[in-house]
Design an enzyme around this catalytic site. Structure first.
Site, PDB file in Angstrom:
ATOM      1  N   GLN A 192      59.517  84.835  46.197  1.00  0.00           N
ATOM      2  CA  GLN A 192      59.598  86.284  45.996  1.00  0.00           C
ATOM      3  C   GLN A 192      60.542  86.560  44.829  1.00  0.00           C
ATOM      4  O   GLN A 192      61.684  86.107  44.833  1.00  0.00           O
ATOM      5  CB  GLN A 192      60.109  86.967  47.261  1.00  0.00           C
ATOM      6  CG  GLN A 192      59.182  86.839  48.459  1.00  0.00           C
ATOM      7  CD  GLN A 192      57.940  87.702  48.347  1.00  0.00           C
ATOM      8  OE1 GLN A 192      57.868  88.607  47.515  1.00  0.00           O
ATOM      9  NE2 GLN A 192      56.951  87.428  49.181  1.00  0.00           N
ATOM     10  N   TYR A 220      48.807  80.997  55.253  1.00  0.00           N
ATOM     11  CA  TYR A 220      49.407  80.742  53.942  1.00  0.00           C
ATOM     12  C   TYR A 220      50.881  81.147  53.922  1.00  0.00           C
ATOM     13  O   TYR A 220      51.278  82.126  53.296  1.00  0.00           O
ATOM     14  CB  TYR A 220      48.621  81.461  52.840  1.00  0.00           C
ATOM     15  CG  TYR A 220      47.168  81.060  52.800  1.00  0.00           C
ATOM     16  CD1 TYR A 220      46.805  79.747  52.526  1.00  0.00           C
ATOM     17  CD2 TYR A 220      46.147  81.964  53.056  1.00  0.00           C
ATOM     18  CE1 TYR A 220      45.472  79.361  52.497  1.00  0.00           C
ATOM     19  CE2 TYR A 220      44.810  81.593  53.031  1.00  0.00           C
ATOM     20  CZ  TYR A 220      44.478  80.286  52.748  1.00  0.00           C
ATOM     21  OH  TYR A 220      43.171  79.897  52.726  1.00  0.00           O
ATOM     22  N   ASN A 225      58.954  81.697  54.216  1.00  0.00           N
ATOM     23  CA  ASN A 225      59.766  82.892  53.969  1.00  0.00           C
ATOM     24  C   ASN A 225      59.722  83.875  55.139  1.00  0.00           C
ATOM     25  O   ASN A 225      60.763  84.262  55.682  1.00  0.00           O
ATOM     26  CB  ASN A 225      59.283  83.578  52.682  1.00  0.00           C
ATOM     27  CG  ASN A 225      60.097  84.804  52.317  1.00  0.00           C
ATOM     28  OD1 ASN A 225      61.311  84.741  52.182  1.00  0.00           O
ATOM     29  ND2 ASN A 225      59.424  85.936  52.152  1.00  0.00           N
ATOM     30  N   GLU A 241      49.422  76.438  55.665  1.00  0.00           N
ATOM     31  CA  GLU A 241      49.724  76.406  54.230  1.00  0.00           C
ATOM     32  C   GLU A 241      48.985  75.210  53.636  1.00  0.00           C
ATOM     33  O   GLU A 241      48.899  74.155  54.266  1.00  0.00           O
ATOM     34  CB  GLU A 241      51.229  76.280  53.989  1.00  0.00           C
ATOM     35  CG  GLU A 241      51.648  76.092  52.540  1.00  0.00           C
ATOM     36  CD  GLU A 241      51.118  77.183  51.616  1.00  0.00           C
ATOM     37  OE1 GLU A 241      50.495  76.825  50.594  1.00  0.00           O
ATOM     38  OE2 GLU A 241      51.315  78.371  51.920  1.00  0.00           O
ATOM     39  N   ASP A 301      49.467  87.807  54.079  1.00  0.00           N
ATOM     40  CA  ASP A 301      50.036  88.224  52.795  1.00  0.00           C
ATOM     41  C   ASP A 301      49.100  87.686  51.718  1.00  0.00           C
ATOM     42  O   ASP A 301      49.410  86.716  51.031  1.00  0.00           O
ATOM     43  CB  ASP A 301      51.452  87.652  52.642  1.00  0.00           C
ATOM     44  CG  ASP A 301      52.146  88.133  51.375  1.00  0.00           C
ATOM     45  OD1 ASP A 301      51.555  88.933  50.623  1.00  0.00           O
ATOM     46  OD2 ASP A 301      53.278  87.686  51.121  1.00  0.00           O
ATOM     47  N   CYS A 326      50.029  92.965  47.872  1.00  0.00           N
ATOM     48  CA  CYS A 326      50.516  93.127  46.496  1.00  0.00           C
ATOM     49  C   CYS A 326      49.523  93.940  45.662  1.00  0.00           C
ATOM     50  O   CYS A 326      49.679  94.064  44.448  1.00  0.00           O
ATOM     51  CB  CYS A 326      50.776  91.771  45.848  1.00  0.00           C
ATOM     52  SG  CYS A 326      49.330  90.695  45.772  1.00  0.00           S
ATOM     53  N   GLU A 360      54.077  96.715  45.985  1.00  0.00           N
ATOM     54  CA  GLU A 360      54.087  95.845  47.169  1.00  0.00           C
ATOM     55  C   GLU A 360      54.181  96.763  48.382  1.00  0.00           C
ATOM     56  O   GLU A 360      55.014  97.677  48.415  1.00  0.00           O
ATOM     57  CB  GLU A 360      55.286  94.899  47.118  1.00  0.00           C
ATOM     58  CG  GLU A 360      55.227  93.760  48.113  1.00  0.00           C
ATOM     59  CD  GLU A 360      54.621  92.499  47.524  1.00  0.00           C
ATOM     60  OE1 GLU A 360      54.470  91.525  48.270  1.00  0.00           O
ATOM     61  OE2 GLU A 360      54.307  92.488  46.318  1.00  0.00           O
TER      62      GLU A 360
END
Length: 368
Positions: A192, A220, A225, A241, A301, A326, A360
């Protein structure tokens, strides 16, 4: 480069107005707006390197960028959207390598990755093969920068080549709801960009899910995070992931933060759906009993393109959906389907990228 700081509030208000308009068809609650710092908020930056000769014949090096409209290059002495550590390193690095043939020849780009914890990684990109002589000079450079007080990692990259003198990552420490969370961030991997806004996003996600029951699935997850910050709110967390380096970082971060209810699986969302539905078996899932999970909350995300149709169908089956976006336009497109079965409980704008049109946002969806 001058920032229009005096216009920041108006620019943010315009973003909020536009996002609210996109969400209106889905009957959202009042938008929660999280503002950024107005300068020195970005934790990473990339610059091309320009080689020139001054009036007395000495070689000079400059950081340069390109104007998006005119495509003309311009010299960058200071970069006010980048944090203070990057700005300090920019001038120190060029001063230290000036006149050093081994370190400057065919150097065409420098990438900086910094942290709130005070660490910084400097990646130097070359149009040449890097040898032991380069490595020795780079080690001397690292020592000189450390003598100036920098906690620095130096990485050299060329075609099919990467040399990390010590390590190719930095360690970030983010204070989230009164607890310091440790994150290993590998250079040239996604992180980020606005760390303080990331903290606000993590705290918002935690507040949405605070009284959750059951388990969480994250697709993912990157370096963990969100899943690490959210683990406390769930019985168990299962995260997927596909990047090997991201999985390795996530596993390290899980251990460093003392998380004992988070399992990372290296597979795509499509593969995970096949495994959950019993369509295929995967060796990577040996020792993991998917039936032991009661994932009634899903976190997504997605990239700017939004969720593809198959993933959208899968996500819709969950009772609660935490969607970080995003791209507000693809979010609105996805909400056309999701709103048939779910209502928006909360909606937020996170000004991750001040002074740009990028938005975002996050929505917390509950099944009707």
């Amino acid at each position: 480069m001058n920032l229009p700081i005096e216009r920041y509030a108006d620019l943010l208000a315009e973003k909020a107005k536009n996002l609210t308009a996109l969400l209106v068809p889905f009957n959202p609650p009042e938008l929660e707006v999280f503002e950024s710092e107005t300068s020195h908020f970005r934790m990473r930056a990339e610059f091309r390197v320009w080689h020139d000769t001054n009036e007395v014949g000495e070689n000079e090096l400059y950081h340069i960028m390109f104007d998006q409209e005119t495509k003309q290059r311009y010299r960058v002495e200071q970069f006010p959207i980048a944090n203070h550590l990057i700005n300090k390193m920019m001038s120190s690095l060029l001063a230290e390598i000036k006149g050093n043939e081994l370190l400057t020849r065919k150097l065409f780009q420098v990438d900086y990755l910094s942290t709130l914890s005070g660490e910084i990684a400097v990646s130097m990109l070359y149009h040449k093969k890097l040898n032991e002589e380069w490595q020795a000079e780079a080690a001397a450079l690292k020592a000189r920068l450390e003598h100036q007080g920098f906690k620095v990692q130096i990485i050299g990259r060329a075609t099919k080549q990467k040399i990390a003198l010590d390590r190719d990552y930095v360690e970030e420490v983010l204070p989230v709801d009164g607890r310091n969370l440790i994150y290993r961030q590998v250079e040239n991997s996604f992180t980020q960009p606005n760390a303080k806004m990331n903290i606000k996003m993590l705290e918002w996600a935690r507040s949405c899910t605070r009284h959750s029951s059951g388990d969480l699935l994250e697709l993912y997850c990157g370096n963990g995070n969100f899943s690490i910050a959210l683990a406390e709110n769930f019985r168990q967390v299962l995260a997927t992931e596909i990047s090997k380096s991201s999985v390795q970082s996530a596993q390290y971060n899980i251990e460093q933060n003392g998380i004992d209810n988070l399992q990372i699986i290296r597979m795509s969302a499509e593969e995970f759906t096949q495994a959950m539905n019993g369509v295929r078996e995967f060796n990577r899932l040996k020792g993991i009993d998917l039936k032991a999970y009661d994932c009634n909350t899903i976190f997504v995300d997605p990239p700017r393109a939004g969720l593809d149709q198959d993933t959208l169908n899968m996500v819709q089956a969950y009772e609660r959906i935490l969607y970080i976006s995003c791209n507000p336009y693809t979010l609105a497109e996805n909400l056309r389907q999701l709103s048939l079965t779910h209502r928006i409980e909360r909606a937020a704008l996170f000004d991750q990228f001040p002074y740009t049109h990028h938005v975002e946002s996050g929505v917390w969806l509950i099944r009707k």
